[in-house]
Design an enzyme around this catalytic site. Structure first.
Site, PDB file in Angstrom:
ATOM      1  N   ARG A 165      47.807  42.007  38.266  1.00 43.42           N
ATOM      2  CA  ARG A 165      48.006  40.702  38.935  1.00 43.42           C
ATOM      3  C   ARG A 165      49.334  40.063  38.518  1.00 43.42           C
ATOM      4  O   ARG A 165      49.425  38.853  38.323  1.00 43.42           O
ATOM      5  CB  ARG A 165      46.862  39.731  38.611  1.00 43.42           C
ATOM      6  CG  ARG A 165      45.507  40.154  39.138  1.00 43.42           C
ATOM      7  CD  ARG A 165      45.507  40.205  40.668  1.00 43.42           C
ATOM      8  NE  ARG A 165      44.164  40.325  41.189  1.00 43.42           N
ATOM      9  CZ  ARG A 165      43.525  41.475  41.422  1.00 43.42           C
ATOM     10  NH1 ARG A 165      44.132  42.631  41.182  1.00 43.42           N
ATOM     11  NH2 ARG A 165      42.314  41.475  41.933  1.00 43.42           N
ATOM     12  N   SER A 235      39.321  35.531  43.290  1.00 41.09           N
ATOM     13  CA  SER A 235      39.164  35.336  41.837  1.00 41.09           C
ATOM     14  C   SER A 235      40.072  34.197  41.394  1.00 41.09           C
ATOM     15  O   SER A 235      41.277  34.221  41.655  1.00 41.09           O
ATOM     16  CB  SER A 235      39.572  36.597  41.082  1.00 41.09           C
ATOM     17  OG  SER A 235      38.790  37.687  41.472  1.00 41.09           O
ATOM     18  N   GLU A 331      44.627  32.639  38.153  1.00 41.44           N
ATOM     19  CA  GLU A 331      45.195  33.714  38.963  1.00 41.44           C
ATOM     20  C   GLU A 331      46.028  33.178  40.141  1.00 41.44           C
ATOM     21  O   GLU A 331      47.178  33.586  40.299  1.00 41.44           O
ATOM     22  CB  GLU A 331      44.062  34.641  39.427  1.00 41.44           C
ATOM     23  CG  GLU A 331      44.489  36.074  39.613  1.00 41.44           C
ATOM     24  CD  GLU A 331      45.113  36.250  40.958  1.00 41.44           C
ATOM     25  OE1 GLU A 331      46.299  36.618  41.000  1.00 41.44           O
ATOM     26  OE2 GLU A 331      44.445  36.014  41.967  1.00 41.44           O
TER      27      GLU A 331
HETATM   28  N1  EPU Z   1      29.953  39.979  36.723  1.00 38.97           N
HETATM   29  C1  EPU Z   1      28.878  39.235  36.296  1.00 38.97           C
HETATM   30  N2  EPU Z   1      28.672  38.009  36.864  1.00 38.97           N
HETATM   31  C2  EPU Z   1      29.492  37.516  37.838  1.00 38.97           C
HETATM   32  C3  EPU Z   1      30.575  38.289  38.274  1.00 38.97           C
HETATM   33  C4  EPU Z   1      30.805  39.536  37.700  1.00 38.97           C
HETATM   34  O1  EPU Z   1      28.124  39.641  35.414  1.00 38.97           O
HETATM   35  O2  EPU Z   1      29.235  36.420  38.314  1.00 38.97           O
HETATM   36  C5  EPU Z   1      30.148  41.333  36.166  1.00 38.97           C
HETATM   37  C6  EPU Z   1      29.786  42.396  37.213  1.00 38.97           C
HETATM   38  O3  EPU Z   1      28.433  42.715  37.190  1.00 38.97           O
HETATM   39  C7  EPU Z   1      30.643  43.557  36.800  1.00 38.97           C
HETATM   40  C8  EPU Z   1      31.878  42.896  36.213  1.00 38.97           C
HETATM   41  O4  EPU Z   1      31.511  41.548  35.880  1.00 38.97           O
HETATM   42  O5  EPU Z   1      30.025  44.307  35.802  1.00 38.97           O
HETATM   43  C9  EPU Z   1      33.061  42.932  37.145  1.00 38.97           C
HETATM   44  O6  EPU Z   1      32.706  42.272  38.377  1.00 38.97           O
HETATM   45  P1  EPU Z   1      33.328  42.744  39.797  1.00 38.97           P
HETATM   46  O7  EPU Z   1      33.155  44.197  40.004  1.00 38.97           O
HETATM   47  O8  EPU Z   1      32.785  41.824  40.838  1.00 38.97           O
HETATM   48  O9  EPU Z   1      34.878  42.553  39.644  1.00 38.97           O
HETATM   49  P2  EPU Z   1      35.752  41.405  38.956  1.00 38.97           P
HETATM   50  O10 EPU Z   1      36.373  41.964  37.735  1.00 38.97           O
HETATM   51  O11 EPU Z   1      34.964  40.153  38.795  1.00 38.97           O
HETATM   52  C10 EPU Z   1      37.947  42.135  40.127  1.00 38.97           C
HETATM   53  C11 EPU Z   1      39.046  41.502  40.900  1.00 38.97           C
HETATM   54  C12 EPU Z   1      38.614  41.256  42.337  1.00 38.97           C
HETATM   55  C13 EPU Z   1      38.238  42.595  42.968  1.00 38.97           C
HETATM   56  C14 EPU Z   1      37.125  43.229  42.131  1.00 38.97           C
HETATM   57  C15 EPU Z   1      36.781  44.609  42.611  1.00 38.97           C
HETATM   58  C16 EPU Z   1      40.380  40.213  39.320  1.00 38.97           C
HETATM   59  C17 EPU Z   1      40.783  38.876  38.830  1.00 38.97           C
HETATM   60  N3  EPU Z   1      39.461  40.248  40.288  1.00 38.97           N
HETATM   61  O12 EPU Z   1      36.884  41.207  40.064  1.00 38.97           O
HETATM   62  O13 EPU Z   1      39.736  40.734  43.035  1.00 38.97           O
HETATM   63  O14 EPU Z   1      37.808  42.431  44.301  1.00 38.97           O
HETATM   64  O15 EPU Z   1      37.554  43.346  40.761  1.00 38.97           O
HETATM   65  O16 EPU Z   1      37.812  45.467  42.306  1.00 38.97           O
HETATM   66  O17 EPU Z   1      40.888  41.223  38.845  1.00 38.97           O
HETATM   67  C18 EPU Z   1      40.805  38.690  43.667  1.00 38.97           C
HETATM   68  O18 EPU Z   1      41.728  39.026  42.932  1.00 38.97           O
HETATM   69  O19 EPU Z   1      40.825  37.636  44.315  1.00 38.97           O
HETATM   70  C19 EPU Z   1      39.623  39.547  43.742  1.00 38.97           C
HETATM   71  C20 EPU Z   1      38.538  39.195  44.426  1.00 38.97           C
END
Ligand code: EPU
Length: 337
Positions: A165, A235, A331
């Site tokens: 990012r 995010s 972000e």
């Molecule tokens: N999780 C929770 N509770 C929540 C949200 C997430 O426990 O409310 C846990 C999930 O169960 C999982 C982990 O956290 O084990 C990661 O969650 P997720 O796969 O949804 O991905 P993220 O790390 O929260 C990132 C990106 C997203 C992207 C997803 C999928 C960033 C800041 N965000 O989210 O990007 O879609 O991975 O690759 O890196 C964005 O940048 O706007 C965005 C949506």
């Protein structure tokens, strides 16, 4: 005259958070000449210039002085290079439209990045990424114009200093260039990348690029709020990187904390999990809240402004800090700063 400058433009419909914002001046550049003219005029008058793409990763203040400029050139073309054609894509094209157009032609490379809102020109700024793929995996070059002297240039992907990012456009080139075109390296040979989460279980054994893109769309629709329905900027925080000692301590107390070891020895933690474990999922105060299906997304219920949003976000981050001793960084970019 190829350029129309509109005074006092309401931008509340031009940012996916739906924040109120009045731009002192606003112009849409339909072509390269209009873009050049807008840059010249801003320089001549000393107007601060804000470049607006799809407004999907941006926090807009209530007033934006100077000129807000939206590049709207949205052509794209393929440069044939055997199995690895290049897509040239102008800044104003909607990213998701590009993903679906390429995937439906059997061109691999950005199918995992389906349904990310925003315009193509903004994609390198935060090095958009999802489901195990980042723009940097396929980016070959970025064409741009320098705002100070109108000089046109092209940066290689390495010049863009892409990180998680992050890019040179958030650092030394912040507010100093307007991106006009991307060059992406694609593949005609199947290259499914299905390692993230449950993506593999959502497609068959030999999926097409379009099937992968559609599976990504389905996952995103389940978790992420549609900005057309509920204001948000995806995010709101980056996933934090901590050193190995800190990570070890946290994992001893919370073995289920999702974590990803990085090449440099640091460990990336899931900010959504941290916020969730503070009990904040679905928490609402005033006009803003933490999304009830993905805690990393802050939502705007309407009637709020940037100042309130930033105060709300600070409170979320303060909760995470006091519970886990981990600092969350914002972000989306704050315009006009
Ligand atoms: N999780 C929770 N509770 C929540 C949200 C997430 O426990 O409310 C846990 C999930 O169960 C999982 C982990 O956290 O084990 C990661 O969650 P997720 O796969 O949804 O991905 P993220 O790390 O929260 C990132 C990106 C997203 C992207 C997803 C999928 C960033 C800041 N965000 O989210 O990007 O879609 O991975 O690759 O890196 C964005 O940048 O706007 C965005 C949506």
């Amino acid at each position: 005259m190829s350029l129309t400058i509109v005074p006092d433009k309401d931008l509340s419909g031009a940012n996916t958070l739906g924040l109120p914002c009045l731009a002192e001046r606003f112009a849409v550049a339909e072509n390269h000449d209009a873009l050049g003219e807008a840059i010249r005029r801003a320089a001549d008058h000393g107007w601060p210039l804000t470049v607006l793409g799809g407004g999907s990763n941006l926090i807009l203040p209530e007033r934006l002085p100077g000129l807000v400029l939206q590049p709207a050139m949205n052509a794209w073309w393929l440069e044939e290079r055997g199995e690895a054609p290049r897509a040239h894509v102008e800044a104003g094209m909607v990213w998701h439209d590009l993903v679906m157009t390429l995937a439906s032609r059997g061109l691999w490379g950005i199918e995992n990045l389906a349904l990310i809102p925003g315009h193509c020109g903004a994609a390198p700024i935060q090095n958009i990424g999802a489901y195990g793929v980042e723009l940097g995996d396929v980016l070959e070059a970025v064409h741009l114009i320098h705002l100070d002297d109108g000089r046109e240039a092209a940066l290689s992907a390495a010049d863009c200093r892409l990180g998680y990012r992050d890019s040179i456009f958030k650092r030394t080139l912040k507010d100093r260039v307007v991106i006009t075109r991307l060059v992406l390296r694609l593949s005609r040979l199947p290259q499914p990348r299905l390692g993230y989460g449950d993506l593999a279980s959502r497609v068959g054994s030999d999926p097409t690029a379009l099937e992968v893109a559609e599976a990504v769309c389905a996952i995103r629709r389940e978790k992420l709020p549609d900005p057309a329905v509920l204001g948000n900027a995806g995010s709101f925080f980056k996933n934090p990187l901590v050193d190995a000692i800190k990570a070890r301590g946290l994992l001893a107390d919370h073995p289920d904390l999702p974590h990803f070891a990085q090449a440099d020895g640091r460990v990336k933690l899931a900010a959504g999990w941290l916020i969730d474990r503070c009990g904040l999922k679905g928490w609402r105060r005033g006009h803003f809240g933490v999304h009830d299906r993905q805690a990393l997304v802050l939502v705007h219920f309407g009637g709020g402004n940037a100042t309130e949003l930033l105060a709300f976000a600070d409170e979320v981050a303060a909760n995470v800090w006091s519970r886990f001793g981990v600092m969350l960084a914002r972000e989306p970019r704050l315009a006009g700063t």
